[in-house]
Design an enzyme around this catalytic site. Structure first.
Site, mmCIF file in Angstrom:
data_model
loop_
_atom_site.group_PDB
_atom_site.id
_atom_site.type_symbol
_atom_site.label_atom_id
_atom_site.label_comp_id
_atom_site.label_asym_id
_atom_site.label_seq_id
_atom_site.Cartn_x
_atom_site.Cartn_y
_atom_site.Cartn_z
ATOM 1 C CD GLU A 94 -3.076 -0.765 0.104
ATOM 2 O OE1 GLU A 94 -3.102 0.233 -0.573
ATOM 3 O OE2 GLU A 94 -3.739 -1.846 -0.100
ATOM 4 C CB SER A 368 -54.876 -21.323 40.549
ATOM 5 O OG SER A 368 -56.005 -21.648 40.465
#
Length: 690
Positions: A94, A368
């Site tokens: 690069e 319940s």
């Protein structure tokens, strides 16, 4: 002739003067421009290097649970945590003069211009690492002159304000490597399932070639292109004296084993915690003030309460019990009752088919399972385990003197005799529950449920005692957890702590828990809930826990609940509380016998599996209570002549004072006359009311 020469000389001198002035002007302009740019770079200061980073979610076991990155995996690692192999390979391909130029490589720019002219097209790039970093960090990747000018300004700011290592570190952490991986750490994990510091020369030379064309040079998509690019990079390293030809050849032929396929397979087998994650994200944004932008960009490390092993056992219980061909749904929550930490959560049978979270979002009738709240309030108002009331078919006339309410017991079974509170909850007697509800006042149940964290609206009606007002599964499990921990306040917690990527603490779940209900009454309620598993409490029907007793090997407290459309089971030990809801999304009635049994069986299998290998813990009575063996049908102190014996607990001074000689026959003893008088007064009120 001489005149002509003089005239030419004058013209040449004037032209020279003009050119000199122009040159001076250009020099001044260039100087001013340079100074202006320098001043701009200094005045503007260092640009922020903040970039979106992936948020990582961890389980309570320390394993990565999930990552949120909007399709972009980003991790920031310091330069010293990156392998020299990838650093050298990147510089070689690069920007080999990166440490020598000031952001712009004039020699490289000139070479690129010559190459482009020769080819009559753009064939060679000249961007330095600093220029690429500026573009990645701040700009769009369009090709306008405006963008190029801005890129130049950012490049200058970077070079003026940061050293080369900092710029290189930033570049390596932001460059795109394909497949959603931004930065070298993300790329290392994506391609090789390892950290960037551990990359070999072979792996590094392969990765370094990808950014030029993340799709074209992806070894997962185009391996031939990637290998050709790898060869170029290895040759550059040889030419630049970084490695030998022998090392390059070895690196090129070394087989590479890519992680993506293995990761895909692992993800397919990974524990599905999607419902838990949706609830955790909701808590992050709605309760903890962590915005979605922060989650998706700040690189947070979020440590959740999820126990992967417990979650797996919950899903195994669900898959074992429930018919895979049925469209009946379920919701499940398991928590640590001491902290409120959610250990496992199931919001439905398949998140991909239905992401609606039934554990946290759905509201269903609890049946319940509402009764423990009722009986806690009753205990606070003077009831004991021995409190007896008639169980028989009953029609209640409401306060307006006209309206009536006629509940019924399961299968219309009744004792047609008085039964004790201990037996009433164990057998889930509805008549006893409604009588209690109306006797203590309908507001008492609403107040108690709210104090325990039930957040949905509850109607003050007689049927509330039987669970007709819808609630959330997670609220119910949390409320039972408060009973399990002795009455200390908890709330469902999905997040233990949050840290920045650098390790700074952002949030930590509070550890202090305040007492919100009487610990003595919390224990008495817990003891009442152990009754559903106690055969000694069998009466006109069997205890409701009978179908799952064969699966249980330790002491539990719990309560089941049923309505035509809903089936529940919630229960706990001192270490763990969990709850199951089963039903159809559209309120279709549960008619098949096996489906009615799903909730209890799923709960029992899970609890036994989750607690396997853990010490068996009993529920410990706090000070201020006494235990008495009683006849559960009469509530009297048991003797050898009693037909049944059951260990009950009482607030000191409220224990029974009559002895059982036979069923229904008692012998009074002179014990604590003043207390007895108070107790007789309460029972007289009860008897007179009915």
């Amino acid at each position: 002739m001489e005149t002509v020469l003089i005239e030419h000389f004058k013209k040449a001198r004037r032209l020279f003067r003009i050119l000199l002035v122009l040159a001076l002007l250009c020099t001044v302009c260039i100087g001013i421009a340079y100074i202006s740019i320098f001043l701009y770079a200094k005045i503007a200061g260092p640009p922020t290097l903040t970039v979106p980073q992936t948020a990582i979610f961890y389980s309570s076991n320390g394993k990565v649970l999930d990552e949120l990155h909007n399709g972009q995996k980003r991790y920031w690692v310091p330069l010293e945590s990156v392998s020299d192999n990838i650093k050298e390979a990147t510089l070689a391909v690069e920007d080999k003069r990166f440490y020598d130029h000031n952001g712009f490589d004039i020699k490289r720019i000139g070479g690129a211009i010559v190459a482009d002219i020769k080819a009559m097209s753009k064939v060679q790039g000249a961007s330095t690492i600093t220029q690429q970093y500026a573009r990645n960090l701040f700009l769009e990747h369009d090709k306008t002159w405006t963008r190029k000018f801005q890129e130049a300004l950012y490049t200058i700011r970077l070079e003026f304000n940061y050293d080369k290592d900092k710029i290189f570190e930033g570049y390596l952490n932001t460059i795109y490597y394909g497949h959603g991986a931004y930065g070298v750490e993300a790329a290392s994990k994506t391609y090789f399932n390892k950290k960037a510091k551990d990359l070999t020369l072979s792996e590094a030379s392969m990765l370094a070639g990808i950014p030029k064309g993340p799709t074209y040079y992806s070894p997962l998509l185009h391996e031939e292109n990637a290998k050709e690019r790898q060869r170029i990079i290895l040759n550059l390293l040889v030419d630049q004296g970084k490695i030998s030809q022998k090392e390059a050849d070895k690196a090129f032929v070394t087989p590479l084993f890519y992680a993506k396929k293995a990761q895909d397979e692992a993800n397919a087998k990974k524990q599905d915690a999607s419902y838990f994650m949706s609830a955790a994200l909701s808590q992050l944004t709605n309760e903890l003030g962590i915005t979605e932008a922060m989650i998706h960009s700040n690189g947070l490390r979020i440590y959740t309460t999820l126990d992967i092993d417990v979650q797996k056992k919950a899903e195994e219980a669900m898959n074992t019990v429930m018919n895979k061909d049925s469209d009946i749904q379920t919701a499940f929550v398991a928590m640590d009752p001491k902290t409120g930490a959610v250990k496992a959560l199931i919001g439905g049978r398949d998140y991909k088919k239905s992401p609606f979270n039934r554990a946290t979002q759905a509201v269903r009738q609890p049946g319940s399972t509402m009764k423990p709240f009722l009986y806690y309030a009753a205990l606070a108002d003077g009831f004991t385990e021995s409190t007896a009331m008639q169980s028989e078919e009953t029609t209640f006339t409401l306060d307006d003197g006209v309206s009536t309410y006629k509940p019924s017991n399961y299968n219309s079974y009744y004792a047609n005799n008085p039964i004790t509170l201990a037996q009433a909850i164990a057998l889930s007697d509805n008549i006893y529950a409604v009588k209690t509800h109306l006797f203590i006042g309908e507001h008492r149940l609403v107040e108690t449920a709210k104090s325990l964290g039930v957040s949905t609206p509850l109607k003050q009606v007689p049927s509330l005692a039987l669970g007709t007002s819808p609630v959330r599964v997670i609220d119910m499990v949390n409320a039972y957890g408060i009973f399990a921990n002795g009455g200390k306040e908890i709330s469902p917690t999905f997040i233990k702590r949050i840290e920045t990527a650098g390790g700074d603490m952002v949030y930590e779940a509070p550890q202090e828990k305040k007492q919100i209900v009487d610990k003595r009454l919390a224990f008495l309620t817990t003891h009442l809930m152990t009754g559903m598993f106690q055969k000694e409490l069998n009466g006109y029907t069997t205890v409701t826990g009978k179908p799952i007793l064969k699966y249980l090997s330790r002491d539990y407290a719990g309560k089941s609940g049923t309505t035509p459309t809903d089936s529940w089971m919630i229960g706990y030990t001192p270490q763990l509380v969990s709850g199951v809801w089963v039903g159809y999304d559209q309120g279709k009635q549960i008619e098949r016998v096996e489906e009615k049994a799903y909730a209890k069986k799923m709960w029992a299998l899970f609890m036994e599996d989750a607690l396997e290998g853990k010490k068996k813990q009993a529920f410990k009575a706090p000070k201020g209570l006494v235990s008495v063996n009683i006849n559960p049908e009469t509530g009297d102190i048991a003797t050898k002549s009693c037909s049944k014996k059951y260990k009950a607990y009482y607030l000191t001074g409220t224990q029974p004072t009559t002895y059982c000689r036979d069923k229904g026959v008692s012998e009074e003893k002179n014990q604590a006359p003043q207390k007895q008088k108070e107790q007789d007064g309460f029972f007289h009120r009860l008897r007179d009311w009915f």
